[in-house]
Design a protein around this motif. Structure first.
Motif, short mmCIF file in Angstrom:
data_model
loop_
_atom_site.label_atom_id
_atom_site.label_comp_id
_atom_site.label_asym_id
_atom_site.label_seq_id
_atom_site.Cartn_x
_atom_site.Cartn_y
_atom_site.Cartn_z
N GLY A 64 61.75 19.60 77.15
CA GLY A 64 61.65 19.15 75.33
C GLY A 64 61.77 18.28 75.06
O GLY A 64 60.87 17.49 73.70
N THR A 67 58.88 16.65 75.33
CA THR A 67 56.93 16.97 74.74
C THR A 67 57.20 16.64 73.28
O THR A 67 56.67 15.38 72.72
N ILE A 68 58.74 16.62 72.17
CA ILE A 68 58.66 15.31 71.43
C ILE A 68 58.87 14.24 71.98
O ILE A 68 58.13 12.86 70.62
N LEU A 90 57.75 20.75 66.32
CA LEU A 90 58.56 19.85 67.02
C LEU A 90 60.07 19.61 65.95
O LEU A 90 61.21 19.39 67.20
N ILE A 93 60.94 22.69 68.54
CA ILE A 93 61.47 22.74 69.27
C ILE A 93 62.61 21.40 69.45
O ILE A 93 63.87 21.83 69.88
#
Length: 106
Positions: A64, A67-68, A90, A93
């Motif tokens: 996470g 990804t962000i 986002l 998440i």
């Protein structure tokens, strides 16, 4: 300490994600070696965090954060599109990460 390790692993993963493109498909030896070293460091930090955290939780936090960070850096540094839908994804998440942390029992 394990939470700091998983955060550090996620942040290193963000750096790793940005180190892939300069390898030009792993055809450039210098950037490729750097990419592999950064990736190994992120996995090492994650493995240390998993000593005390459940594997699923640690991995979810790790990916996470990655990804962000990867999408945010892509938008900021490479001018990749970040429309309302992607920004909302986002945010979801991030909310999921916060909820997972707040409800985790150590």
């Amino acid at each position: 300490m394990s939470w700091l390790l998983v955060i550090a692993a996620g942040l290193v993963e963000v750096v790793w994600s940005q180190s892939i493109k300069p390898t030009d498909g792993f055809t450039r030896p210098g950037p490729t070696a750097l990419c592999v070293l950064i990736g190994a460091l992120s996995v090492y930090l994650l493995s240390r965090a998993m000593r005390d955290l459940p594997a699923g939780l640690a991995y979810a936090m790790f990916t996470g954060i990655g990804t962000i960070g990867a999408i945010a850096l892509g938008a900021a540094l490479r001018h990749e599109p970040l429309g309302p839908g992607r920004a909302a994804a986002l945010a979801l998440i991030l909310c999921g990460l916060v909820l997972a942390r707040l409800t985790a029992a150590e």
